[in-house]
Scaffold this motif. Structure first.
Motif, PDB file in Angstrom:
ATOM      1  N   GLU A   1     -14.155  10.755  -1.678  1.00 20.66           N
ATOM      2  CA  GLU A   1     -13.344   9.693  -2.542  1.00 20.66           C
ATOM      3  C   GLU A   1     -12.290   9.322  -2.066  1.00 20.66           C
ATOM      4  OE1 GLU A   1     -12.401  10.085  -7.072  1.00 20.66           O
ATOM      5  OE2 GLU A   1     -10.502  10.512  -5.788  1.00 20.66           O
ATOM      6  N   ILE A   2     -12.274   7.718  -1.747  1.00 19.84           N
ATOM      7  CA  ILE A   2     -11.006   7.048  -1.017  1.00 19.84           C
ATOM      8  C   ILE A   2     -10.284   6.609  -2.085  1.00 19.84           C
ATOM      9  CG2 ILE A   2     -10.323   5.745   0.640  1.00 19.84           C
ATOM     10  CD1 ILE A   2     -13.109   5.913   2.007  1.00 19.84           C
ATOM     11  N   ALA A   3      -8.899   6.647  -2.401  1.00 22.71           N
ATOM     12  CA  ALA A   3      -8.359   6.056  -3.252  1.00 22.71           C
ATOM     13  C   ALA A   3      -6.963   5.243  -2.790  1.00 22.71           C
ATOM     14  CB  ALA A   3      -7.266   7.260  -4.189  1.00 22.71           C
ATOM     15  N   TYR A   4      -6.927   4.050  -2.869  1.00 19.39           N
ATOM     16  CA  TYR A   4      -6.051   3.197  -2.306  1.00 19.39           C
ATOM     17  C   TYR A   4      -4.879   2.914  -3.370  1.00 19.39           C
ATOM     18  CZ  TYR A   4      -9.642   2.082   0.826  1.00 19.39           C
ATOM     19  OH  TYR A   4     -10.813   2.144   1.672  1.00 19.39           O
TER      20      TYR A   4
ATOM     21  N   ASP B   1      -6.862  -5.648   7.535  1.00 15.82           N
ATOM     22  CA  ASP B   1      -6.451  -7.111   7.766  1.00 15.82           C
ATOM     23  C   ASP B   1      -6.100  -7.723   6.383  1.00 15.82           C
ATOM     24  OD1 ASP B   1      -8.998  -6.052   6.457  1.00 15.82           O
ATOM     25  OD2 ASP B   1     -10.101  -8.088   6.773  1.00 15.82           O
ATOM     26  N   ILE B   2      -6.011  -6.977   5.304  1.00 13.96           N
ATOM     27  CA  ILE B   2      -5.595  -7.492   4.101  1.00 13.96           C
ATOM     28  C   ILE B   2      -4.174  -6.993   3.843  1.00 13.96           C
ATOM     29  CG2 ILE B   2      -6.053  -7.540   1.358  1.00 13.96           C
ATOM     30  CD1 ILE B   2      -8.711  -6.900   1.791  1.00 13.96           C
ATOM     31  N   ILE B   3      -3.967  -5.746   3.841  1.00 16.00           N
ATOM     32  CA  ILE B   3      -2.867  -5.372   4.131  1.00 16.00           C
ATOM     33  C   ILE B   3      -2.314  -4.432   5.377  1.00 16.00           C
ATOM     34  CG2 ILE B   3      -1.046  -3.609   2.652  1.00 16.00           C
ATOM     35  CD1 ILE B   3      -2.604  -4.481   0.207  1.00 16.00           C
ATOM     36  N   PRO B   4      -1.787  -5.247   6.151  1.00 14.77           N
ATOM     37  CA  PRO B   4      -1.595  -4.382   7.510  1.00 14.77           C
ATOM     38  C   PRO B   4      -0.940  -3.036   7.416  1.00 14.77           C
ATOM     39  CG  PRO B   4      -1.059  -6.557   7.471  1.00 14.77           C
ATOM     40  CD  PRO B   4      -1.359  -6.374   6.194  1.00 14.77           C
ATOM     41  N   GLY B   5      -0.010  -2.750   6.446  1.00  9.13           N
ATOM     42  CA  GLY B   5       0.587  -1.596   6.285  1.00  9.13           C
ATOM     43  C   GLY B   5      -0.309  -0.318   5.889  1.00  9.13           C
ATOM     44  N   SER B   6      -1.746  -0.814   5.739  1.00  3.49           N
ATOM     45  CA  SER B   6      -2.501   0.270   5.793  1.00  3.49           C
ATOM     46  C   SER B   6      -3.133   1.323   6.873  1.00  3.49           C
ATOM     47  CB  SER B   6      -3.802  -0.114   4.525  1.00  3.49           C
ATOM     48  OG  SER B   6      -4.352  -1.252   5.210  1.00  3.49           O
TER      49      SER B   6
ATOM     50  N   MET C   1       0.993  -1.149  -0.004  1.00  2.00           N
ATOM     51  CA  MET C   1      -0.004  -0.082  -0.038  1.00  2.00           C
ATOM     52  C   MET C   1       0.851   1.150   0.124  1.00  2.00           C
ATOM     53  SD  MET C   1      -3.263   1.091   0.299  1.00  2.00           S
ATOM     54  CE  MET C   1      -4.303  -0.410   0.695  1.00  2.00           C
ATOM     55  N   SER C   2       0.947   1.941  -1.120  1.00  2.00           N
ATOM     56  CA  SER C   2       1.948   3.031  -1.067  1.00  2.00           C
ATOM     57  C   SER C   2       1.320   4.087  -0.196  1.00  2.00           C
ATOM     58  CB  SER C   2       1.902   3.599  -2.845  1.00  2.00           C
ATOM     59  OG  SER C   2       2.559   2.663  -3.349  1.00  2.00           O
ATOM     60  N   THR C   3       0.057   4.576  -0.321  1.00  3.89           N
ATOM     61  CA  THR C   3      -0.595   5.300   0.387  1.00  3.89           C
ATOM     62  C   THR C   3      -2.134   5.233   0.162  1.00  3.89           C
ATOM     63  OG1 THR C   3      -0.583   7.763   1.047  1.00  3.89           O
ATOM     64  CG2 THR C   3      -0.851   7.120  -1.262  1.00  3.89           C
ATOM     65  N   ILE C   4      -2.897   5.947   1.206  1.00  3.74           N
ATOM     66  CA  ILE C   4      -4.320   6.014   0.750  1.00  3.74           C
ATOM     67  C   ILE C   4      -4.819   7.407   0.826  1.00  3.74           C
ATOM     68  CG2 ILE C   4      -6.619   5.778   1.781  1.00  3.74           C
ATOM     69  CD1 ILE C   4      -5.647   3.252   3.192  1.00  3.74           C
ATOM     70  N   THR C   5      -5.518   8.115  -0.048  1.00  7.14           N
ATOM     71  CA  THR C   5      -5.600   9.668  -0.298  1.00  7.14           C
ATOM     72  C   THR C   5      -7.193   9.546  -0.222  1.00  7.14           C
ATOM     73  OG1 THR C   5      -5.498   9.516  -2.566  1.00  7.14           O
ATOM     74  CG2 THR C   5      -3.494  10.124  -1.582  1.00  7.14           C
ATOM     75  N   GLY C   6      -7.613  10.894   0.134  1.00  4.73           N
ATOM     76  CA  GLY C   6      -8.814  11.019   0.268  1.00  4.73           C
ATOM     77  C   GLY C   6      -9.331  12.504  -0.310  1.00  4.73           C
TER      78      GLY C   6
ATOM     79  N   LEU D   1      -2.047   2.869   9.099  1.00  8.62           N
ATOM     80  CA  LEU D   1      -1.510   4.229   9.656  1.00  8.62           C
ATOM     81  C   LEU D   1      -2.113   5.159   8.402  1.00  8.62           C
ATOM     82  CD1 LEU D   1       2.330   3.944  10.497  1.00  8.62           C
ATOM     83  CD2 LEU D   1       0.298   4.207  12.078  1.00  8.62           C
ATOM     84  N   TYR D   2      -2.239   4.764   7.262  1.00  7.16           N
ATOM     85  CA  TYR D   2      -3.151   5.516   6.249  1.00  7.16           C
ATOM     86  C   TYR D   2      -4.487   5.837   6.609  1.00  7.16           C
ATOM     87  CZ  TYR D   2       1.284   4.981   3.580  1.00  7.16           C
ATOM     88  OH  TYR D   2       2.441   4.419   3.263  1.00  7.16           O
ATOM     89  N   GLU D   3      -4.978   4.803   6.991  1.00 10.16           N
ATOM     90  CA  GLU D   3      -6.717   4.710   7.259  1.00 10.16           C
ATOM     91  C   GLU D   3      -6.700   5.639   8.534  1.00 10.16           C
ATOM     92  OE1 GLU D   3      -8.497   0.663   5.579  1.00 10.16           O
ATOM     93  OE2 GLU D   3      -7.649   0.755   7.560  1.00 10.16           O
ATOM     94  N   ALA D   4      -5.955   5.680   9.650  1.00  6.64           N
ATOM     95  CA  ALA D   4      -5.852   6.300  10.673  1.00  6.64           C
ATOM     96  C   ALA D   4      -5.515   8.017  10.480  1.00  6.64           C
ATOM     97  CB  ALA D   4      -4.886   6.101  11.896  1.00  6.64           C
ATOM     98  N   GLU D   5      -4.944   8.094   9.571  1.00  5.11           N
ATOM     99  CA  GLU D   5      -4.697   9.536   8.993  1.00  5.11           C
ATOM    100  C   GLU D   5      -5.853  10.091   8.194  1.00  5.11           C
ATOM    101  OE1 GLU D   5      -1.657   9.757   6.020  1.00  5.11           O
ATOM    102  OE2 GLU D   5      -1.032  11.933   6.506  1.00  5.11           O
TER     103      GLU D   5
END
Length: 153
Positions: A69-72, A101-106, A56-61, A108-112
């Motif tokens: 809009e959420i972009a994974y 649960d699929i990509i644990p590295g996400s 997961m490079s990042t999650i943007t909103g 922090l991005y979700e919390a942000e």
């Protein structure tokens, strides 16, 4: 990925996801964008893992006005391409299931995104604030269009 293989990769993803894909296109070399309904974002990310997508490079909103809009952004090592999975949630009730649960590295991005846009990621195992101070007012999200800095006074 060799030039032009993005189209083949996109077609393979579309075949895997079927009618879950609302829109899809090749954005440029090594860049693919797929839009899905909110409940289908996990299936899309799961499908990407089958094709070697595990970073997961990042999650943007983005506050779109009536929706968020959420972009994974997920890098697929095997395909040598970054795939962006987009979905939208209503701004009045911005909830979506976590993908941590699929990509644990996400996580922090979700919390942000929760701090800055007010998106509630159901099942996210982290409950505290990540970016904002602990005394930041509840329900105030600085990346929303209706946020006014004078609320801080």
């Amino acid at each position: 990925m060799k030039a032009g293989n993005e189209t083949n990769f996109l077609e393979a993803l579309k075949s895997e996801l079927g009618d879950k894909v609302l829109k899809a296109h090749v954005l440029g070399p090594r860049r693919i964008v797929i839009s899905v309904k909110p409940g289908d974002h996990k299936a899309a990310i799961g499908a990407l893992k089958k094709f070697g997508g595990s970073h997961m490079s990042t999650i943007t909103g983005t506050d779109m006005g009536g929706s968020i809009e959420i972009a994974y952004h997920i890098w697929c090592y095997r395909a040598g391409a970054e795939v962006t999975i987009k979905t939208e949630v209503p701004k009045a009730s911005p909830e979506i299931e976590t993908v941590s649960d699929i990509i644990p590295g996400s996580l922090l991005y979700e919390a942000e995104a929760r701090d800055l846009l007010g998106i509630e990621f159901k099942g996210l195992p982290y409950e505290g604030k990540l970016i904002l101070p602990e005394d930041w007012p509840e329900g105030v999200h600085p990346l929303r269009k209706d946020w006014k800095p004078d609320w801080l006074k």
